[in-house]
Write a protein that holds these residues in place. Structure first.
Motif, PDB file in Angstrom:
ATOM      1  N   ASP A 183       3.552  69.629  43.349  1.00  0.00           N
ATOM      2  CA  ASP A 183       3.226  69.807  44.760  1.00  0.00           C
ATOM      3  C   ASP A 183       4.201  69.026  45.640  1.00  0.00           C
ATOM      4  OD1 ASP A 183       2.071  70.077  47.288  1.00  0.00           O
ATOM      5  OD2 ASP A 183       0.045  69.930  46.532  1.00  0.00           O
ATOM      6  N   SER A 188       7.679  70.354  48.145  1.00  0.00           N
ATOM      7  CA  SER A 188       7.871  70.109  49.572  1.00  0.00           C
ATOM      8  C   SER A 188       9.046  69.154  49.815  1.00  0.00           C
ATOM      9  CB  SER A 188       6.586  69.567  50.205  1.00  0.00           C
ATOM     10  OG  SER A 188       6.205  68.350  49.617  1.00  0.00           O
ATOM     11  N   ASN A 236      -8.165  65.754  44.618  1.00  0.00           N
ATOM     12  CA  ASN A 236      -7.505  67.044  44.774  1.00  0.00           C
ATOM     13  C   ASN A 236      -6.009  66.814  44.986  1.00  0.00           C
ATOM     14  OD1 ASN A 236      -6.314  69.147  46.698  1.00  0.00           O
ATOM     15  ND2 ASN A 236      -8.133  70.178  45.909  1.00  0.00           N
ATOM     16  N   GLN A 238      -3.482  68.597  46.041  1.00  0.00           N
ATOM     17  CA  GLN A 238      -2.885  68.999  47.322  1.00  0.00           C
ATOM     18  C   GLN A 238      -3.248  68.027  48.441  1.00  0.00           C
ATOM     19  OE1 GLN A 238      -4.240  73.063  47.636  1.00  0.00           O
ATOM     20  NE2 GLN A 238      -2.285  73.833  46.874  1.00  0.00           N
ATOM     21  N   ASP A 239      -4.499  67.600  48.481  1.00  0.00           N
ATOM     22  CA  ASP A 239      -4.922  66.628  49.495  1.00  0.00           C
ATOM     23  C   ASP A 239      -4.231  65.282  49.278  1.00  0.00           C
ATOM     24  OD1 ASP A 239      -6.592  68.570  50.545  1.00  0.00           O
ATOM     25  OD2 ASP A 239      -8.400  67.758  49.585  1.00  0.00           O
ATOM     26  N   GLN A 286      -0.685  65.293  50.473  1.00  0.00           N
ATOM     27  CA  GLN A 286      -0.634  65.151  51.932  1.00  0.00           C
ATOM     28  C   GLN A 286      -0.803  63.683  52.337  1.00  0.00           C
ATOM     29  OE1 GLN A 286      -3.373  67.711  53.986  1.00  0.00           O
ATOM     30  NE2 GLN A 286      -2.773  66.970  55.993  1.00  0.00           N
TER      31      GLN A 286
END
Length: 88
Positions: free
Chosen positions: A19, A23, A70, A72-73, A76
């Protein structure tokens, strides 16, 4: 012999790595198969870096505090915490 917990930690850290690298954030898995750690670096400010571990049910900063469960969280949150800080 690897335990299921160690294998799960490695797999979850790989998921987080994918992930983050997707990015543009450089990271690499380090440590051992029994105690893996994900090293993450801000691509624009390389001194902004940290290590992440997976405790079996949640991602944590290597120095202790929980981040979340999680990927993805968590990615971030990592990008936010390791962001470049603008001038005053």
């Amino acid at each position: 012999m690897e335990t299921d917990t160690a294998m799960e930690a490695w797999q979850r850290l790989e998921q987080l790595r994918d992930d983050l690298t997707g990015s543009g954030w450089p990271c690499n898995l380090a440590g051992t198969r029994d105690q893996p750690v994900l090293r993450v670096r801000n691509p624009w400010v390389p001194v902004m870096e940290d290590e992440i571990v997976y405790t079996g049910d949640t991602f944590c900063w290597a120095w202790g505090p929980k981040i979340g469960d999680n990927a993805q969280d968590v990615a971030q949150v990592i990008r936010h915490v390791l962001r470049e800080v603008s001038g005053p």
